[in-house]
Write a protein that holds these residues in place. Structure first.
Motif, PDB file in Angstrom:
ATOM      1  N   UNK A 166     -42.927 -15.467 -24.756  1.00 57.80           N
ATOM      2  CA  UNK A 166     -42.184 -14.393 -25.415  1.00 57.80           C
ATOM      3  C   UNK A 166     -42.388 -14.443 -26.929  1.00 57.80           C
ATOM      4  N   UNK A 167     -42.287 -15.632 -27.508  1.00 59.99           N
ATOM      5  CA  UNK A 167     -42.472 -15.777 -28.949  1.00 59.99           C
ATOM      6  C   UNK A 167     -43.907 -15.437 -29.357  1.00 59.99           C
ATOM      7  N   UNK A 168     -44.878 -15.930 -28.603  1.00 63.82           N
ATOM      8  CA  UNK A 168     -46.286 -15.664 -28.920  1.00 63.82           C
ATOM      9  C   UNK A 168     -46.579 -14.162 -28.888  1.00 63.82           C
ATOM     10  N   UNK A 169     -45.922 -13.456 -27.999  1.00 67.98           N
ATOM     11  CA  UNK A 169     -46.110 -11.993 -27.900  1.00 67.98           C
ATOM     12  C   UNK A 169     -45.397 -11.248 -29.024  1.00 67.98           C
ATOM     13  N   UNK A 170     -44.567 -11.963 -29.793  1.00 65.53           N
ATOM     14  CA  UNK A 170     -43.788 -11.341 -30.857  1.00 65.53           C
ATOM     15  C   UNK A 170     -44.090 -11.940 -32.229  1.00 65.53           C
ATOM     16  N   UNK A 171     -45.374 -12.209 -32.466  1.00 67.16           N
ATOM     17  CA  UNK A 171     -45.858 -12.634 -33.781  1.00 67.16           C
ATOM     18  C   UNK A 171     -45.443 -14.042 -34.195  1.00 67.16           C
ATOM     19  N   UNK A 172     -45.374 -14.953 -33.223  1.00 71.64           N
ATOM     20  CA  UNK A 172     -45.128 -16.355 -33.515  1.00 71.64           C
ATOM     21  C   UNK A 172     -46.337 -17.158 -33.063  1.00 71.64           C
ATOM     22  N   UNK A 173     -46.683 -18.150 -33.847  1.00 70.10           N
ATOM     23  CA  UNK A 173     -47.726 -19.093 -33.463  1.00 70.10           C
ATOM     24  C   UNK A 173     -47.023 -20.362 -32.994  1.00 70.10           C
ATOM     25  N   UNK A 174     -47.224 -20.720 -31.738  1.00 69.78           N
ATOM     26  CA  UNK A 174     -46.593 -21.917 -31.182  1.00 69.78           C
ATOM     27  C   UNK A 174     -47.359 -23.144 -31.693  1.00 69.78           C
ATOM     28  N   UNK A 175     -46.643 -24.029 -32.365  1.00 68.75           N
ATOM     29  CA  UNK A 175     -47.258 -25.244 -32.901  1.00 68.75           C
ATOM     30  C   UNK A 175     -47.049 -26.434 -31.978  1.00 68.75           C
ATOM     31  N   UNK A 176     -45.840 -26.580 -31.448  1.00 70.30           N
ATOM     32  CA  UNK A 176     -45.508 -27.711 -30.569  1.00 70.30           C
ATOM     33  C   UNK A 176     -44.476 -27.269 -29.549  1.00 70.30           C
ATOM     34  N   UNK A 177     -44.554 -27.888 -28.376  1.00 70.52           N
ATOM     35  CA  UNK A 177     -43.528 -27.715 -27.351  1.00 70.52           C
ATOM     36  C   UNK A 177     -43.023 -29.086 -26.956  1.00 70.52           C
ATOM     37  N   UNK A 178     -41.708 -29.200 -26.820  1.00 67.31           N
ATOM     38  CA  UNK A 178     -41.069 -30.465 -26.447  1.00 67.31           C
ATOM     39  C   UNK A 178     -41.505 -31.602 -27.370  1.00 67.31           C
ATOM     40  N   UNK A 179     -41.454 -31.326 -28.658  1.00 66.68           N
ATOM     41  CA  UNK A 179     -41.855 -32.305 -29.655  1.00 66.68           C
ATOM     42  C   UNK A 179     -40.745 -33.332 -29.834  1.00 66.68           C
ATOM     43  N   UNK A 180     -41.118 -34.604 -29.871  1.00 64.97           N
ATOM     44  CA  UNK A 180     -40.134 -35.678 -29.927  1.00 64.97           C
ATOM     45  C   UNK A 180     -40.289 -36.511 -31.197  1.00 64.97           C
ATOM     46  N   UNK A 181     -39.126 -36.893 -31.700  1.00 67.77           N
ATOM     47  CA  UNK A 181     -39.029 -37.865 -32.791  1.00 67.77           C
ATOM     48  C   UNK A 181     -37.948 -38.847 -32.362  1.00 67.77           C
ATOM     49  N   UNK A 182     -38.337 -40.098 -32.145  1.00 74.58           N
ATOM     50  CA  UNK A 182     -37.443 -41.106 -31.582  1.00 74.58           C
ATOM     51  C   UNK A 182     -36.864 -40.558 -30.270  1.00 74.58           C
ATOM     52  N   UNK A 183     -35.527 -40.471 -30.156  1.00 72.77           N
ATOM     53  CA  UNK A 183     -34.957 -39.912 -28.919  1.00 72.77           C
ATOM     54  C   UNK A 183     -34.579 -38.445 -29.087  1.00 72.77           C
ATOM     55  N   UNK A 184     -34.961 -37.830 -30.187  1.00 72.89           N
ATOM     56  CA  UNK A 184     -34.626 -36.443 -30.465  1.00 72.89           C
ATOM     57  C   UNK A 184     -35.760 -35.540 -30.008  1.00 72.89           C
ATOM     58  N   UNK A 185     -35.406 -34.319 -29.641  1.00 75.63           N
ATOM     59  CA  UNK A 185     -36.438 -33.384 -29.168  1.00 75.63           C
ATOM     60  C   UNK A 185     -36.165 -31.991 -29.703  1.00 75.63           C
ATOM     61  N   UNK A 186     -37.243 -31.312 -30.088  1.00 71.38           N
ATOM     62  CA  UNK A 186     -37.190 -29.896 -30.435  1.00 71.38           C
ATOM     63  C   UNK A 186     -37.961 -29.167 -29.350  1.00 71.38           C
ATOM     64  N   UNK A 187     -37.314 -28.179 -28.729  1.00 67.18           N
ATOM     65  CA  UNK A 187     -37.938 -27.479 -27.603  1.00 67.18           C
ATOM     66  C   UNK A 187     -39.245 -26.808 -28.006  1.00 67.18           C
ATOM     67  N   UNK A 188     -39.198 -26.004 -29.065  1.00 68.32           N
ATOM     68  CA  UNK A 188     -40.393 -25.293 -29.531  1.00 68.32           C
ATOM     69  C   UNK A 188     -40.397 -25.289 -31.055  1.00 68.32           C
ATOM     70  N   UNK A 189     -41.552 -25.601 -31.613  1.00 64.51           N
ATOM     71  CA  UNK A 189     -41.763 -25.455 -33.053  1.00 64.51           C
ATOM     72  C   UNK A 189     -42.823 -24.380 -33.204  1.00 64.51           C
ATOM     73  N   UNK A 190     -42.496 -23.359 -33.993  1.00 62.22           N
ATOM     74  CA  UNK A 190     -43.407 -22.232 -34.142  1.00 62.22           C
ATOM     75  C   UNK A 190     -43.446 -21.773 -35.586  1.00 62.22           C
TER      76      UNK A 190
END
Length: 121
Positions: free
Chosen positions: A18-42
């Motif tokens: 959905x984001x890619x179709x709306x002018x977003x470039x997906x950089x990372x999915x399920x990106x982790x830092x220690x025990x923290x997670x970001x679902x999508x970075x765009x």
């Protein structure tokens, strides 16, 4: 994989599409830092911002998914985002979005909440 985990993974995949179709470039999915997670970075290609996206999926419309984004969850997202931006030397403004996903039978709907919260809240 448990059914709710499969549903969550499918929801995240569909949000990335959905984001890619709306002018977003997906950089990372399920990106982790220690025990923290970001679902999508765009990257929002229109506003030229880096966007940290929290995906909240639901099958029951009676449950408000925004209630699950606690102050602690927000702090964790900000901490992880700060590390990602710093370690990748990103010079773009950052914002935090939430995408609410709902599935009714085989129909998926998306509600994109831009600037859902601020890093210093």
């Amino acid at each position: 994989m448990a059914e709710h985990n499969a549903f969550g993974a499918e929801a995240e995949r569909r949000v990335a599409q959905f984001l890619a179709e709306n002018e977003y470039k997906i950089l990372k999915r399920n990106w982790r830092y220690l025990q923290l997670e970001i679902d999508i970075i765009a990257e929002d290609l229109l506003s030229k911002e880096i966007v940290m996206v929290e995906v909240k999926a639901r099958t029951n419309p009676m449950v408000d998914p925004l209630e699950s984004i606690t102050q602690k969850k927000r702090k964790n997202l900000v901490t992880a985002a700060d590390y990602f931006i710093t370690s990748n030397e990103i010079a773009l403004e950052c914002r935090f979005d939430i995408v609410l996903v709902e599935r009714k039978q085989n129909e998926w709907t998306f509600e994109h909440l831009k600037n859902a919260f601020l890093a210093f809240e």
